[in-house]
Scaffold this motif. Sequence first.
Motif, PDB file in Angstrom:
ATOM      1  N   GLY A  76     -23.664 -76.667  18.817  1.00 45.62           N
ATOM      2  CA  GLY A  76     -23.257 -75.681  17.828  1.00 45.62           C
ATOM      3  C   GLY A  76     -24.144 -75.772  16.599  1.00 45.62           C
ATOM      4  N   VAL A  77     -24.228 -74.685  15.865  1.00 50.05           N
ATOM      5  CA  VAL A  77     -24.963 -74.661  14.603  1.00 50.05           C
ATOM      6  C   VAL A  77     -24.073 -73.993  13.565  1.00 50.05           C
ATOM      7  CG1 VAL A  77     -27.199 -74.522  15.781  1.00 50.05           C
ATOM      8  CG2 VAL A  77     -26.056 -72.415  15.043  1.00 50.05           C
ATOM      9  N   PRO A  78     -24.295 -74.273  12.277  1.00 52.12           N
ATOM     10  CA  PRO A  78     -23.522 -73.573  11.246  1.00 52.12           C
ATOM     11  C   PRO A  78     -23.668 -72.067  11.394  1.00 52.12           C
ATOM     12  CG  PRO A  78     -24.720 -75.419  10.293  1.00 52.12           C
ATOM     13  CD  PRO A  78     -25.220 -75.270  11.707  1.00 52.12           C
ATOM     14  N   TYR A  79     -22.620 -71.336  11.032  1.00 52.86           N
ATOM     15  CA  TYR A  79     -22.613 -69.886  11.211  1.00 52.86           C
ATOM     16  C   TYR A  79     -23.787 -69.219  10.509  1.00 52.86           C
ATOM     17  CZ  TYR A  79     -19.292 -66.717  13.455  1.00 52.86           C
ATOM     18  OH  TYR A  79     -18.666 -65.881  14.337  1.00 52.86           O
ATOM     19  N   GLN A  80     -24.246 -69.799   9.408  1.00 62.42           N
ATOM     20  CA  GLN A  80     -25.358 -69.203   8.669  1.00 62.42           C
ATOM     21  C   GLN A  80     -26.718 -69.597   9.242  1.00 62.42           C
ATOM     22  OE1 GLN A  80     -23.057 -71.269   7.495  1.00 62.42           O
ATOM     23  NE2 GLN A  80     -23.887 -72.824   6.108  1.00 62.42           N
ATOM     24  N   LEU A  84     -31.181 -70.788  14.777  1.00 63.79           N
ATOM     25  CA  LEU A  84     -31.559 -72.029  15.457  1.00 63.79           C
ATOM     26  C   LEU A  84     -31.198 -72.043  16.932  1.00 63.79           C
ATOM     27  CD1 LEU A  84     -30.507 -74.655  12.741  1.00 63.79           C
ATOM     28  CD2 LEU A  84     -32.805 -73.832  13.260  1.00 63.79           C
ATOM     29  N   HIS A  85     -30.290 -71.178  17.363  1.00 60.47           N
ATOM     30  CA  HIS A  85     -29.820 -71.258  18.752  1.00 60.47           C
ATOM     31  C   HIS A  85     -30.962 -71.155  19.770  1.00 60.47           C
ATOM     32  CE1 HIS A  85     -25.578 -71.969  18.883  1.00 60.47           C
ATOM     33  NE2 HIS A  85     -25.285 -70.978  18.084  1.00 60.47           N
ATOM     34  N   PRO A  86     -31.805 -70.138  19.730  1.00 66.08           N
ATOM     35  CA  PRO A  86     -32.896 -70.108  20.716  1.00 66.08           C
ATOM     36  C   PRO A  86     -33.925 -71.211  20.509  1.00 66.08           C
ATOM     37  CG  PRO A  86     -33.056 -68.239  19.194  1.00 66.08           C
ATOM     38  CD  PRO A  86     -31.744 -68.888  18.942  1.00 66.08           C
ATOM     39  N   LEU A  87     -34.159 -71.619  19.274  1.00 68.52           N
ATOM     40  CA  LEU A  87     -35.134 -72.694  19.028  1.00 68.52           C
ATOM     41  C   LEU A  87     -34.672 -74.003  19.653  1.00 68.52           C
ATOM     42  CD1 LEU A  87     -35.952 -71.975  15.265  1.00 68.52           C
ATOM     43  CD2 LEU A  87     -37.360 -71.426  17.262  1.00 68.52           C
ATOM     44  N   LEU A  88     -33.407 -74.358  19.445  1.00 65.85           N
ATOM     45  CA  LEU A  88     -32.886 -75.608  19.996  1.00 65.85           C
ATOM     46  C   LEU A  88     -32.813 -75.552  21.519  1.00 65.85           C
ATOM     47  CD1 LEU A  88     -30.045 -76.401  17.424  1.00 65.85           C
ATOM     48  CD2 LEU A  88     -32.375 -77.326  17.513  1.00 65.85           C
ATOM     49  N   MET A  89     -32.471 -74.384  22.053  1.00 66.88           N
ATOM     50  CA  MET A  89     -32.440 -74.254  23.511  1.00 66.88           C
ATOM     51  C   MET A  89     -33.834 -74.419  24.106  1.00 66.88           C
ATOM     52  SD  MET A  89     -31.037 -73.924  26.383  1.00 66.88           S
ATOM     53  CE  MET A  89     -29.329 -73.481  26.051  1.00 66.88           C
ATOM     54  N   GLN A  90     -34.853 -73.823  23.471  1.00 66.14           N
ATOM     55  CA  GLN A  90     -36.213 -73.941  23.982  1.00 66.14           C
ATOM     56  C   GLN A  90     -36.657 -75.399  24.012  1.00 66.14           C
ATOM     57  OE1 GLN A  90     -38.314 -71.382  25.181  1.00 66.14           O
ATOM     58  NE2 GLN A  90     -39.404 -73.195  25.896  1.00 66.14           N
ATOM     59  N   ARG A  91     -36.368 -76.132  22.950  1.00 65.48           N
ATOM     60  CA  ARG A  91     -36.769 -77.543  22.897  1.00 65.48           C
ATOM     61  C   ARG A  91     -36.020 -78.361  23.940  1.00 65.48           C
ATOM     62  NH1 ARG A  91     -36.532 -77.675  16.270  1.00 65.48           N
ATOM     63  NH2 ARG A  91     -38.330 -76.310  15.969  1.00 65.48           N
ATOM     64  N   THR A  92     -34.760 -78.052  24.145  1.00 63.52           N
ATOM     65  CA  THR A  92     -33.981 -78.778  25.139  1.00 63.52           C
ATOM     66  C   THR A  92     -34.476 -78.473  26.547  1.00 63.52           C
ATOM     67  OG1 THR A  92     -32.027 -78.746  23.704  1.00 63.52           O
ATOM     68  CG2 THR A  92     -31.662 -79.174  26.040  1.00 63.52           C
ATOM     69  N   LEU A  93     -34.740 -77.194  26.820  1.00 67.64           N
ATOM     70  CA  LEU A  93     -35.232 -76.821  28.147  1.00 67.64           C
ATOM     71  C   LEU A  93     -36.571 -77.491  28.452  1.00 67.64           C
ATOM     72  CD1 LEU A  93     -34.405 -73.015  28.416  1.00 67.64           C
ATOM     73  CD2 LEU A  93     -33.685 -74.800  30.027  1.00 67.64           C
ATOM     74  N   GLY A 108     -21.409 -70.366  26.572  1.00 70.74           N
ATOM     75  CA  GLY A 108     -21.757 -69.236  25.736  1.00 70.74           C
ATOM     76  C   GLY A 108     -20.547 -68.517  25.160  1.00 70.74           C
ATOM     77  N   THR A 109     -20.801 -67.330  24.609  1.00 70.82           N
ATOM     78  CA  THR A 109     -19.780 -66.550  23.921  1.00 70.82           C
ATOM     79  C   THR A 109     -19.863 -65.085  24.374  1.00 70.82           C
ATOM     80  OG1 THR A 109     -21.092 -65.732  22.060  1.00 70.82           O
ATOM     81  CG2 THR A 109     -20.293 -67.993  21.907  1.00 70.82           C
ATOM     82  N   VAL A 110     -18.969 -64.267  23.830  1.00 70.00           N
ATOM     83  CA  VAL A 110     -18.986 -62.828  24.129  1.00 70.00           C
ATOM     84  C   VAL A 110     -20.000 -62.088  23.269  1.00 70.00           C
ATOM     85  CG1 VAL A 110     -16.560 -62.887  24.806  1.00 70.00           C
ATOM     86  CG2 VAL A 110     -17.162 -62.241  22.462  1.00 70.00           C
ATOM     87  N   TYR A 111     -20.609 -62.755  22.304  1.00 73.49           N
ATOM     88  CA  TYR A 111     -21.476 -62.070  21.343  1.00 73.49           C
ATOM     89  C   TYR A 111     -22.585 -61.230  21.981  1.00 73.49           C
ATOM     90  CZ  TYR A 111     -19.477 -65.192  17.727  1.00 73.49           C
ATOM     91  OH  TYR A 111     -18.655 -65.878  16.874  1.00 73.49           O
ATOM     92  N   PRO A 112     -23.236 -61.689  23.075  1.00 72.25           N
ATOM     93  CA  PRO A 112     -24.340 -60.897  23.627  1.00 72.25           C
ATOM     94  C   PRO A 112     -23.924 -59.543  24.195  1.00 72.25           C
ATOM     95  CG  PRO A 112     -24.545 -63.183  24.302  1.00 72.25           C
ATOM     96  CD  PRO A 112     -23.183 -63.024  23.697  1.00 72.25           C
ATOM     97  N   TYR A 113     -22.658 -59.335  24.489  1.00 69.68           N
ATOM     98  CA  TYR A 113     -22.238 -58.038  25.020  1.00 69.68           C
ATOM     99  C   TYR A 113     -22.319 -56.943  23.958  1.00 69.68           C
ATOM    100  CZ  TYR A 113     -20.316 -60.080  29.336  1.00 69.68           C
ATOM    101  OH  TYR A 113     -20.153 -60.707  30.551  1.00 69.68           O
ATOM    102  N   GLY A 114     -22.149 -57.302  22.683  1.00 69.25           N
ATOM    103  CA  GLY A 114     -22.066 -56.284  21.651  1.00 69.25           C
ATOM    104  C   GLY A 114     -20.750 -55.535  21.754  1.00 69.25           C
ATOM    105  N   ARG A 135     -27.741 -61.287  18.923  1.00 71.09           N
ATOM    106  CA  ARG A 135     -29.132 -61.301  19.392  1.00 71.09           C
ATOM    107  C   ARG A 135     -29.631 -62.725  19.590  1.00 71.09           C
ATOM    108  NH1 ARG A 135     -29.386 -57.030  15.664  1.00 71.09           N
ATOM    109  NH2 ARG A 135     -30.347 -58.316  14.046  1.00 71.09           N
ATOM    110  N   MET A 136     -29.253 -63.622  18.682  1.00 70.36           N
ATOM    111  CA  MET A 136     -29.669 -65.019  18.832  1.00 70.36           C
ATOM    112  C   MET A 136     -29.047 -65.659  20.075  1.00 70.36           C
ATOM    113  SD  MET A 136     -31.869 -65.602  16.460  1.00 70.36           S
ATOM    114  CE  MET A 136     -32.334 -63.900  16.869  1.00 70.36           C
ATOM    115  N   ARG A 137     -27.791 -65.332  20.336  1.00 71.41           N
ATOM    116  CA  ARG A 137     -27.136 -65.857  21.533  1.00 71.41           C
ATOM    117  C   ARG A 137     -27.751 -65.251  22.800  1.00 71.41           C
ATOM    118  NH1 ARG A 137     -24.135 -70.441  22.197  1.00 71.41           N
ATOM    119  NH2 ARG A 137     -22.323 -70.531  20.838  1.00 71.41           N
ATOM    120  N   LYS A 138     -28.125 -63.987  22.757  1.00 60.70           N
ATOM    121  CA  LYS A 138     -28.782 -63.379  23.921  1.00 60.70           C
ATOM    122  C   LYS A 138     -30.144 -64.016  24.160  1.00 60.70           C
ATOM    123  CE  LYS A 138     -30.339 -58.982  25.892  1.00 60.70           C
ATOM    124  NZ  LYS A 138     -31.731 -59.395  26.116  1.00 60.70           N
ATOM    125  N   GLU A 139     -30.913 -64.254  23.098  1.00 59.46           N
ATOM    126  CA  GLU A 139     -32.198 -64.938  23.265  1.00 59.46           C
ATOM    127  C   GLU A 139     -32.001 -66.309  23.901  1.00 59.46           C
ATOM    128  OE1 GLU A 139     -34.855 -65.207  19.973  1.00 59.46           O
ATOM    129  OE2 GLU A 139     -34.540 -63.130  19.355  1.00 59.46           O
TER     130      GLU A 139
END
Length: 318
Positions: A76-80, A84-93, A108-114, A135-139
């Motif tokens: 998780g990351v702070p809401y603000q 960082l979500h795609p950056l941290l995922m890329q480094r982890t992958l 994940g969450t429902v956020y990418p559905y819009g 968008r960050m969650r979709k990335e």
Amino acid sequence: MGKWALWGAAGVVGQSVAAALRSQGKPYRVVGRSLGGLKATFGDDPLAEQVTWNPEDAASVRAAVRGVDTLIYLVGVPYQDFRLHPLLMQRTLEAAIAEGVERLVLIGTVYPYGHARTTPVREDHPREPHTFKGRMRKEQEDLVLAADAAGRIRGTILRLPDFYGPGVDKSFLYSAFQAALQGNTANLVGPIDVPHEFVFVPDVGPVVLSLANEPKAYGRFWNLAGAGSTTQRALVERIFQEAGRTPRFRVASKLMLRLLGLGNPFMRELVEMHYLLTHPVLMDDSALRGLLGTVHKTSYEEGIRRTLREMGQTQRSA
């Protein structure tokens, strides 16, 4: 399966997955930024290996994932700081692939559905997020799906709705549980009469393990719906009823969130996602149930009773 790692383990969903592993006697690694936090949460469990990572240090990330076969990603990351979500995922992958990790499950969450075009929403619903957080969650999701498609690692995604349960302080219902136990007034975010769904956090861990163990799960995402459509008002009234108190609550509007956000960064960021309360995304998880066969969901009535009981015990012992 061999070694499991819970990446970003100290949150409530991570603890649910850990409890499911513990119930099966499986050793696992918990990974977080603070060793003190990991020890406070998992120090009494002999099955839990505690490892820290520094996402700014590639060697640290690789060391944390070394020897792991299945990685459950819960960071998780702070809401603000959703950027960082795609950056941290890329480094982890990158680290996981370099170290030969076989499988990665993203929570994940429902956020990418819009905005929901249908009710309920199935996995074939377009992913068209209209918010920055979506968008960050979709990335983040796209990175996992692309790595799977390229044959670099098996990846899958489990989407969760809002959740509640013992120790879940980042929930729309948390204030109601506290108020019902203490005889105070609950602070809610409205509107509270629109259909909504919640998942009971202790139910999530077993689903995650079942999904991770299913070879057909990879290369796509899956919905996990709550225990049925309800409303915040119905649940809050039930919470107070179970506690033997008359419901007392105040409801903040979107305008109030904006005003509160002048001095509170979290409230300021919450405004962007307010659409989920006015136009909720209610998920269809028939595909997941078809895949796994059994997906246990605690009823709202039982979940409320258990949450009140465990929160009450924690407060009495504090």
